[in-house]
Scaffold this active site. Structure first.
Site, mmCIF file in Angstrom:
data_model
loop_
_atom_site.group_PDB
_atom_site.id
_atom_site.type_symbol
_atom_site.label_atom_id
_atom_site.label_comp_id
_atom_site.label_asym_id
_atom_site.label_seq_id
_atom_site.Cartn_x
_atom_site.Cartn_y
_atom_site.Cartn_z
ATOM 1 N N LYS A 1 0.878 -1.166 0.000
ATOM 2 C CA LYS A 1 0.000 0.000 0.000
ATOM 3 C C LYS A 1 0.914 1.213 0.000
ATOM 4 O O LYS A 1 1.553 1.537 1.003
ATOM 5 C CB LYS A 1 -0.890 -0.001 1.241
ATOM 6 C CG LYS A 1 -1.902 1.127 1.234
ATOM 7 C CD LYS A 1 -2.944 0.922 2.308
ATOM 8 C CE LYS A 1 -4.103 1.879 2.212
ATOM 9 N NZ LYS A 1 -3.763 3.281 2.121
ATOM 10 N N ARG B 1 -8.486 11.607 -7.049
ATOM 11 C CA ARG B 1 -9.623 10.843 -6.562
ATOM 12 C C ARG B 1 -10.738 11.787 -6.104
ATOM 13 O O ARG B 1 -11.915 11.510 -6.309
ATOM 14 C CB ARG B 1 -9.154 9.965 -5.404
ATOM 15 C CG ARG B 1 -10.241 9.220 -4.705
ATOM 16 C CD ARG B 1 -9.615 8.228 -3.731
ATOM 17 N NE ARG B 1 -10.627 7.481 -3.021
ATOM 18 C CZ ARG B 1 -11.165 7.868 -1.874
ATOM 19 N NH1 ARG B 1 -10.773 8.988 -1.320
ATOM 20 N NH2 ARG B 1 -12.089 7.142 -1.290
HETATM 21 S S1 IVH Z 1 -6.868 -0.443 -4.203
HETATM 22 C C1 IVH Z 1 -11.346 -0.347 -4.512
HETATM 23 N N1 IVH Z 1 -4.267 -0.844 -3.988
HETATM 24 O O1 IVH Z 1 -5.104 3.426 -0.554
HETATM 25 C C2 IVH Z 1 -9.875 -0.425 -4.306
HETATM 26 N N2 IVH Z 1 -5.181 1.155 -3.096
HETATM 27 O O2 IVH Z 1 -7.169 3.319 1.463
HETATM 28 C C3 IVH Z 1 -9.247 0.892 -4.258
HETATM 29 N N3 IVH Z 1 -3.512 2.673 -2.152
HETATM 30 O O3 IVH Z 1 -7.376 5.443 -2.274
HETATM 31 C C4 IVH Z 1 -7.832 0.985 -3.919
HETATM 32 N N4 IVH Z 1 -1.755 1.438 -2.570
HETATM 33 O O4 IVH Z 1 -4.876 5.745 -2.727
HETATM 34 C C5 IVH Z 1 -5.299 -0.018 -3.721
HETATM 35 N N5 IVH Z 1 -1.987 -1.282 -3.921
HETATM 36 C C6 IVH Z 1 -3.031 -0.475 -3.652
HETATM 37 C C7 IVH Z 1 -2.846 0.766 -3.019
HETATM 38 C C8 IVH Z 1 -3.960 1.554 -2.753
HETATM 39 C C9 IVH Z 1 -2.193 2.583 -2.064
HETATM 40 C C10 IVH Z 1 -4.308 3.811 -1.632
HETATM 41 C C11 IVH Z 1 -5.249 4.412 -2.635
HETATM 42 C C12 IVH Z 1 -6.632 4.315 -2.035
HETATM 43 C C13 IVH Z 1 -6.314 4.154 -0.588
HETATM 44 C C14 IVH Z 1 -7.426 3.404 0.112
#
Ligand code: IVH
Length: 793
Positions: free
Chosen positions: A128, A149
């Site tokens: 993440k 976003r």
């Molecule tokens: S998936 C519906 N994958 O985390 C799925 N998010 O807490 C949407 N982020 O707004 C996100 N690394 O900015 C996803 N490998 C990753 C990510 C990630 C960072 C952030 C992203 C999102 C936030 C959600």
């Protein structure tokens, strides 16, 4: 074919080639050409486009940065909403997540196709990233829109800004992409990029950022994309939004792989795992490697791999039921600055230390944080009583990142530097930075304050002894911090020299010592008494003289006597030694106290193992013109110095000539101001004496004017740069580096076309690849050892 047709073909070929190189560099991490070749292609394309402006298209690699600033960002509607993720902080949350995913799929949707452990569900795992979520829209393979976003439904139009991000393709590679393809991912800044950006800002007095996330956010939300273009932003894709006029594969993993083939950068850490146990293993593995990653992450994200199952699971509120963010313990927390105390370091530097209201950060109670120096306090604008954000990462000492100004209490007070040393009561002085040029010296105030007490200050004495005994200095085994504390507190040791007169009776009295340990310590002290010159110089703890400088001094000047006597004006002839360091070295040996300690060390039995002659490295470094230039005679530049060096054979002749009106009048190639400057300079007896003293010392050290500056041939690997990569089995990298340096080589951390040899042990990665691509000679450890042996190392 017409000229224009030629241009069309060539431009298309160049764009294709540049895009392919970008793809290999940014997405595959396997650059295929040296930078120079890339720059050449890019230059050619730019020239052609300048000649044929009608052929410029927005997707050309030359068109990343557009010309003007926006008044405001437009808004963009996300047709497929950009959602957020549910968070897990504990292992139970992960187990619950996996269990409920499995249960729902089985019970509500009647799925039966399970193979793995736990729930049996397959997940993708990826880091993440700590940045900002963005959406990139490709229409007919061309990047047409970039958006933040925002609130998930509407975001800001940051198209011009995302275009400047180097690893965002302006058009997709390969074929088979949907006519409309929206990819989503994180824009972030690597740690190195962040540090370089802050360093640049600091230098130019600009605004610094508290962390890479803020830096990424601040950079991406610039109305002037020319500013964004200068910021080291990167993009990493983790998903998709709108897809029309084509299809994607049917699992999360395969989709990301496909996007990668089309040129979209994805995480190198993307993996497929089975069940909660697979997720946990991934979480733990990345957690351990967290500090070694090039960028900051705040957790990992798990996603159900099968897209049909994702569809069945759907969403709860604004979070997908098929994904989970498993967070690492937070590294930043809010607390209060209770007080600032001052510690005294080895060289007397007074360092402010923050005393904090105890706070749990990443599982540890933090009560102190470093503040580095008074400039850092000024940069943070921190006052006692402030609410502050503290950060603790890995083994690093906790740091104050930011003040929360809104929370400043009415009775907050400024941090003041003490006027007297908190340990010994000596005066505290601010360091001065001396700049010299054009015969003038300018002095400005440094960021460091020092206690002037030196070894009479117990704090400095303890640190000095700890440093003296440390592994890379005198390497006295077993002389740890707690023993040094006792030796100093009991006044058994008042300088490093006293170590060598300690008796068994004294040592055995110390807390924690018995017969064997006492004899061991004394034997270790005894064993350290024949150090190399470089180790000894390093052990002395001369301000600004680290291990490398100590090695340099020892190698070039060969003896303690010469290093002690060397004038600062002579020391600056050594590569990497600037005026400030030269003055520190000289001042150190000028101090009566230091001289006494040095004499005592020698009297107490220290013998240098390897003293010798002045090295050719030193004597080859100056010309008479360099020498004249280094005197900083007013108005005499480098060219003037050259003219004089040709006109006068010796310094004595020049001094005499400068006072003789006729000689100077006929001298051509020097302007009147310079002539006047010279005359006045050498009219002063002090200047003459100093110049002659420098000349005498340079000559005594073997410098010969006739030589022009050249790479010294004295050592077998002089002028060569070597790179060590992978694991070496027979010796540590440090040891290998030391041996190579002893043979005259420079040891660097990165491979370029100028690298002479790369030594690659097992596990060598990108450096080895690069060496092979550039045709740099590569040796394995055996071959390397043979070469060292042949050179007598
Ligand atoms: S998936 C519906 N994958 O985390 C799925 N998010 O807490 C949407 N982020 O707004 C996100 N690394 O900015 C996803 N490998 C990753 C990510 C990630 C960072 C952030 C992203 C999102 C936030 C959600």
């Amino acid at each position: 074919m017409t000229d224009a047709q030629d241009a069309v073909t060539r431009i298309a070929a160049l764009r294709g080639e540049i895009d392919a190189h970008n793809y290999r560099y940014y997405v595959l991490d396997e650059p295929s050409v040296p930078d120079a070749e890339y720059d050449r292609l890019f230059g050619e394309l730019k020239t052609l486009e300048a000649e044929h402006p009608e052929l410029v298209t927005p997707d050309s690699p030359t068109q990343r940065v557009s010309g003007a600033a926006l008044a405001a960002f437009g808004t963009i509607r996300h047709e497929v909403p950009m959602l957020s993720l549910g968070n897990a902080f504990a292992d139970e949350n992960l187990q619950d997540f996996d269990r409920s995913v499995g249960k729902r799929l089985r019970e509500e949707f009647g799925e039966t196709d399970f193979a793995g452990p736990d729930s049996g569900v397959e997940y993708t795992c990826e880091p993440k990233l700590d940045g900002l979520a963005v959406s990139l829209l490709y229409e007919a393979g061309i990047l047409t829109r970039g958006a933040t976003r925002g609130d998930g439904t509407t975001g800001e139009d940051i198209t011009a800004n995302v275009r400047t991000i180097r690893n965002v393709p302006l058009r997709l590679q390969g074929e088979g992409w949907p006519a409309v393809l929206e990819v989503r991912g994180e824009v972030f800044m690597s740690r190195a990029g962040f540090e370089a950006l802050n360093a640049r800002a600091m230098e130019s007095g600009g605004k610094t950022f508290a962390n890479p996330r803020n830096a990424a956010a601040g950079s991406l939300r610039q109305l002037d994309s020319r500013i964004t273009a200068q910021r080291p932003l990167e993009f990493c894709c983790y998903g998709f939004g709108r897809v029309e006029g084509g299809a994607l594969p049917d699992t999360q993993y395969d989709i990301l792989q496909r996007l990668r083939e089309w040129g979209i950068p994805i995480s190198r850490e993307l993996r497929k795992v089975q069940g909660a146990s697979g997720c946990r293993a991934y979480y733990e593995d990345i957690g351990q490697r967290r500090d070694a990653l090039a960028y900051e992450i705040d957790g990992v994200v798990y996603k159900v791999n099968r897209l049909d199952w994702q569809g069945e699971l759907g969403f709860r509120a604004r979070e997908p039921r098929w994904a989970l963010a498993h967070k690492f313990p937070a590294r930043e927390e809010l607390t209060e600055l209770l007080n600032v105390e001052f510690q005294v370091g080895r060289t007397g530097a007074i360092t402010p230390v923050a005393r904090l209201k105890p706070v749990q950060v990443a599982g540890v109670t933090v009560t102190n944080a470093t503040l580095h120096n008074m400039d850092e306090i000024a940069r943070l604008g921190v006052m006692i009583g402030d609410s502050v954000i503290v950060r603790r990462a890995g083994d690093v000492i906790p740091q104050i990142m930011q003040v929360v100004p809104e929370r400043r209490p009415a009775d907050a007070r400024p941090v003041e530097i003490p006027t007297h040393c908190p340990v010994c009561g000596s005066a505290v002085e601010r360091t001065q930075l001396i700049k010299r040029g054009k015969g003038k010296e300018s002095v400005s105030e440094g960021a460091v304050y020092r206690c002037v007490g030196r070894l009479a200050c117990q704090a400095q004495l303890k640190q000095a002894i700890i440093h003296f005994a440390s592994r890379r200095a005198m390497d006295i085994d077993g002389l740890g911090d707690r023993i040094v504390e006792q030796l100093v507190d009991r006044e058994l040791v008042k300088s490093p020299a006293d170590l060598y007169t300690l008796t068994y009776e004294q040592v055995v009295e110390l807390e924690g010592f018995a017969e064997v340990s006492s004899r061991n310590l004394l034997a270790a002290i005894e064993a350290s008494s024949q150090p190399t010159l470089a180790r000894f110089i390093f052990a002395l703890g001369i301000p600004e003289v680290g291990e490398e400088t100590a090695k340099r001094l020892a190698r070039a000047l060969g003896s303690l006597q010469r290093i002690r006597e060397a004038l600062p004006e002579v020391l600056v002839y050594l590569p990497d030694i600037g005026p400030e360091v030269a003055f520190e070295i000289h001042n150190f040996f000028q101090s009566a106290h230091n001289r006494d300690v040095l004499e005592a060390l020698l009297a107490n039995g220290i013998e240098l193992a390897d003293e010798g002659e002045v090295h050719a490295e030193f004597s080859g470094y100056a010309t008479f013109a360099d020498f004249l230039d280094q005197l900083h005679i007013p108005y005499l530049g480098k060219t003037g110095a050259k003219t004089l060096a040709t006109a006068f054979p010796t310094l004595a002749a020049l001094i005499e000539g400068s006072q003789d009106w006729l000689t100077f009048k006929t001298l051509s190639g020097l302007n009147e101001r310079a002539k006047q400057g010279l005359r006045e300079y050498f009219a002063e007896a002090d200047n003459v004496a100093q110049a002659l003293a420098i000349e005498a010392q340079l000559k005594a050290f073997g410098m010969h004017w006739e030589s022009t500056r050249q790479v010294v041939q004295g050592l077998p690997f002089a002028g060569q740069t070597w790179v060590l990569t992978g694991t070496l089995e027979a010796m540590s990298r440090d040891a290998a580096k030391e041996r190579l340096e002893a043979l005259g080589a420079k040891v660097s951390g990165s491979v370029s076309a100028k690298t002479a040899v790369v030594v690659a042990g097992p596990g060598a990665g990108s450096k080895l690849t690069k060496a092979n691509e550039l045709g740099v000679k590569v040796l394995d450890e055996d071959a390397f050892l043979q070469i060292l042996e042949a050179q007598g190392q």
